[in-house]
Write an enzyme that holds these catalytic residues in place. Sequence first.
Site, PDB file in Angstrom:
ATOM      1  N   LYS A 112      27.565  37.422  21.113  1.00  0.00           N
ATOM      2  CA  LYS A 112      28.982  37.214  20.787  1.00  0.00           C
ATOM      3  C   LYS A 112      29.784  36.880  22.042  1.00  0.00           C
ATOM      4  CE  LYS A 112      31.831  40.895  20.282  1.00  0.00           C
ATOM      5  NZ  LYS A 112      33.053  40.776  21.113  1.00  0.00           N
ATOM      6  N   ASN A 113      29.591  37.668  23.097  1.00  0.00           N
ATOM      7  CA  ASN A 113      30.442  37.508  24.281  1.00  0.00           C
ATOM      8  C   ASN A 113      30.103  36.271  25.104  1.00  0.00           C
ATOM      9  OD1 ASN A 113      31.829  39.751  23.558  1.00  0.00           O
ATOM     10  ND2 ASN A 113      31.008  41.084  25.168  1.00  0.00           N
ATOM     11  N   CYS A 173      44.959  47.574  23.168  1.00  0.00           N
ATOM     12  CA  CYS A 173      43.704  47.589  22.433  1.00  0.00           C
ATOM     13  C   CYS A 173      43.286  49.040  22.345  1.00  0.00           C
ATOM     14  CB  CYS A 173      42.680  46.763  23.188  1.00  0.00           C
ATOM     15  SG  CYS A 173      41.024  46.923  22.560  1.00  0.00           S
ATOM     16  N   ARG A 217      44.015  47.167  28.884  1.00  0.00           N
ATOM     17  CA  ARG A 217      43.418  45.829  28.947  1.00  0.00           C
ATOM     18  C   ARG A 217      44.411  44.712  29.242  1.00  0.00           C
ATOM     19  NH1 ARG A 217      38.563  45.384  24.660  1.00  0.00           N
ATOM     20  NH2 ARG A 217      37.687  44.161  26.319  1.00  0.00           N
ATOM     21  N   ASP A 270      29.766  48.587  27.280  1.00  0.00           N
ATOM     22  CA  ASP A 270      29.548  48.300  25.863  1.00  0.00           C
ATOM     23  C   ASP A 270      28.331  49.029  25.286  1.00  0.00           C
ATOM     24  OD1 ASP A 270      31.775  46.733  25.733  1.00  0.00           O
ATOM     25  OD2 ASP A 270      30.721  44.811  25.690  1.00  0.00           O
ATOM     26  N   ARG A 301      32.650  42.860  13.552  1.00  0.00           N
ATOM     27  CA  ARG A 301      33.128  41.963  14.613  1.00  0.00           C
ATOM     28  C   ARG A 301      32.009  41.645  15.592  1.00  0.00           C
ATOM     29  NH1 ARG A 301      37.231  44.306  17.988  1.00  0.00           N
ATOM     30  NH2 ARG A 301      36.615  42.458  19.099  1.00  0.00           N
TER      31      ARG A 301
HETATM   32  C1  UD1 Z   1      34.530  41.756  28.346  1.00  0.00           C
HETATM   33  C2  UD1 Z   1      33.737  41.884  27.078  1.00  0.00           C
HETATM   34  C3  UD1 Z   1      33.760  43.327  26.573  1.00  0.00           C
HETATM   35  C4  UD1 Z   1      33.305  44.271  27.688  1.00  0.00           C
HETATM   36  C5  UD1 Z   1      34.084  44.015  28.970  1.00  0.00           C
HETATM   37  C6  UD1 Z   1      33.539  44.817  30.154  1.00  0.00           C
HETATM   38  C7  UD1 Z   1      34.015  39.692  26.109  1.00  0.00           C
HETATM   39  C8  UD1 Z   1      34.588  38.865  25.017  1.00  0.00           C
HETATM   40  N1  UD1 Z   1      34.310  40.992  26.081  1.00  0.00           N
HETATM   41  O1  UD1 Z   1      35.879  42.108  28.028  1.00  0.00           O
HETATM   42  O2  UD1 Z   1      32.890  43.429  25.457  1.00  0.00           O
HETATM   43  O3  UD1 Z   1      33.529  45.608  27.269  1.00  0.00           O
HETATM   44  O4  UD1 Z   1      34.012  42.630  29.335  1.00  0.00           O
HETATM   45  O5  UD1 Z   1      32.197  44.553  30.346  1.00  0.00           O
HETATM   46  O6  UD1 Z   1      33.282  39.206  26.938  1.00  0.00           O
HETATM   47  N2  UD1 Z   1      41.451  44.134  33.797  1.00  0.00           N
HETATM   48  C9  UD1 Z   1      42.662  44.108  34.443  1.00  0.00           C
HETATM   49  N3  UD1 Z   1      43.346  42.920  34.504  1.00  0.00           N
HETATM   50  C10 UD1 Z   1      42.865  41.782  33.927  1.00  0.00           C
HETATM   51  C11 UD1 Z   1      41.624  41.826  33.262  1.00  0.00           C
HETATM   52  C12 UD1 Z   1      40.937  43.021  33.211  1.00  0.00           C
HETATM   53  O7  UD1 Z   1      43.117  45.122  34.964  1.00  0.00           O
HETATM   54  O8  UD1 Z   1      43.532  40.744  34.019  1.00  0.00           O
HETATM   55  C13 UD1 Z   1      40.695  45.418  33.719  1.00  0.00           C
HETATM   56  C14 UD1 Z   1      40.496  45.908  32.287  1.00  0.00           C
HETATM   57  O9  UD1 Z   1      41.615  46.658  31.859  1.00  0.00           O
HETATM   58  C15 UD1 Z   1      39.258  46.745  32.426  1.00  0.00           C
HETATM   59  C16 UD1 Z   1      38.436  45.992  33.484  1.00  0.00           C
HETATM   60  O10 UD1 Z   1      39.381  45.167  34.162  1.00  0.00           O
HETATM   61  O11 UD1 Z   1      39.558  48.024  32.899  1.00  0.00           O
HETATM   62  C17 UD1 Z   1      37.316  45.130  32.944  1.00  0.00           C
HETATM   63  O12 UD1 Z   1      37.812  44.297  31.916  1.00  0.00           O
HETATM   64  P1  UD1 Z   1      37.242  42.846  31.609  1.00  0.00           P
HETATM   65  O13 UD1 Z   1      35.966  42.628  32.325  1.00  0.00           O
HETATM   66  O14 UD1 Z   1      38.324  41.866  31.802  1.00  0.00           O
HETATM   67  O15 UD1 Z   1      36.958  42.947  30.053  1.00  0.00           O
HETATM   68  P2  UD1 Z   1      37.048  41.755  29.036  1.00  0.00           P
HETATM   69  O16 UD1 Z   1      36.741  40.483  29.739  1.00  0.00           O
HETATM   70  O17 UD1 Z   1      38.286  41.866  28.247  1.00  0.00           O
END
Ligand code: UD1
Length: 421
Positions: free
Chosen positions: A22-23, A118, A123, A308, A400
């Site tokens: 999915k990701n 979320c 996030r 995850d 999902r």
């Molecule tokens: C992706 C995955 C999700 C997984 C996560 C961490 C997808 C679609 N989803 O989510 O399943 O749980 O990686 O492996 O690929 N953060 C910030 N600022 C930002 C972005 C992130 O502070 O602009 C923080 C988030 O709050 C979190 C951490 O960084 O604490 C990691 O998040 P991130 O790697 O961005 O997760 P996703 O990409 O949303």
Amino acid sequence: MDKIVIEGGVPLRGTVQVSGAKNAALPIIASALLADGDHLVRNVPDLADVRTMGRLLGHMGCTFERSADHHAASIRVPADVRPEAPYELVKTMRASVVVLGPLLARWGRARVSLPGGCAIGARPIDLHLKGLEALGATIELAHGYVTATAPGGRLRGAVFTFDGQTVTGTENIMMAAALAEGRTVLRNCAREPEVVDLALALNRMGARIEGAGTDELRIDGVRALKPLDHTVIADRIEAGTFLVAGALPGCDVRVVGCVPGHLEALVEKLRAVGAAVTPVEGGLRVVGDGRPRPVQVRTSPHPGFPTDMQAQMMVPLCLADGSSTITETVFENRFMHVQELQRLGADIAIDGKTAVVRGVPRLSGAPVMASDLRASAALVLAGLAAEGTTEVFRVYHLDRGYERIEAKLAPLGARIRRDKA
Ligand code: UD1
């Protein structure tokens, strides 16, 4: 609304096939926006989130069609699209934000709803926005939307260091930089296999990206890309969920179609709890022998233990012969499964970022409520291990990210079915 009903206590035996990731599929489908024409993506999982991404592209004026078996997606991107992701779609799937980079790179402007909170923590997307600003974009936040513009219509290459590792943030900026003018160097990038798969797909479209899988990406922007033709990698989280199922006492499961190299941190922990994990043709075999041993788990970005898999890994630890700890370092507030596992008789205490799991000899079935995607998978696993009947409500969370999990587990001997709630 559906529920999953499980009569637990039957050891699983047999072979299960893993679906596409999915990701990886979501950003790869979004990357079609980088080139006009007819795109093809294979090994796409048949999931609610993929349908949402299809609807999002449809809203922009693209066509999104899936093959009869749902596992190939054909996408037609016209020369002009409506570069907008509305709240109605973004609110159901945070990953919709990965359209921002491609829209901005291709059309010089984008309007994307802020994903909002979320269930598993705040996030934010600040790192995505800072990365785009580094490439020259002007960003405005108003009325719940991000409006991004590339002055002169094209982004410019730049050197940018992410303050923290972000998977979709790395993907967004990598896609944006693929069409920017000149060279981009991105530091402190996420190294997840899904980032690597996206880079591979983009390079096959004609992008010039080096370093995927390391923390530094070097991207030489090109003027235009060709349509996609890509086969998505196997879902390491779905595979990992089945591996944990196989590590439960008395089980013997072959998980085929997975990439063992993507699962090393998990396999190490499964061996530490006492499961035998061995490579077999096309995947891994896991045999759960006796009561699990307690272990310490700490989540971290890839190649560390994946956040995850944190909820699912808690299930064997609930049954371990001693006390384990699980520390969640990636997301705040990702222990919502704990109170539901307690309803099944688990003994878990939360102390800040750490859950202390004291093993009990058995779990007993009960009705439970899924709170998010991976929490639901943990409840299904716990239901399989528990004595008696477990009903998992709010199955839409599970749908999902897991393709018909009940249809994959039933042939292993699980007494599991989907009912109307
Ligand atoms: C992706 C995955 C999700 C997984 C996560 C961490 C997808 C679609 N989803 O989510 O399943 O749980 O990686 O492996 O690929 N953060 C910030 N600022 C930002 C972005 C992130 O502070 O602009 C923080 C988030 O709050 C979190 C951490 O960084 O604490 C990691 O998040 P991130 O790697 O961005 O997760 P996703 O990409 O949303």
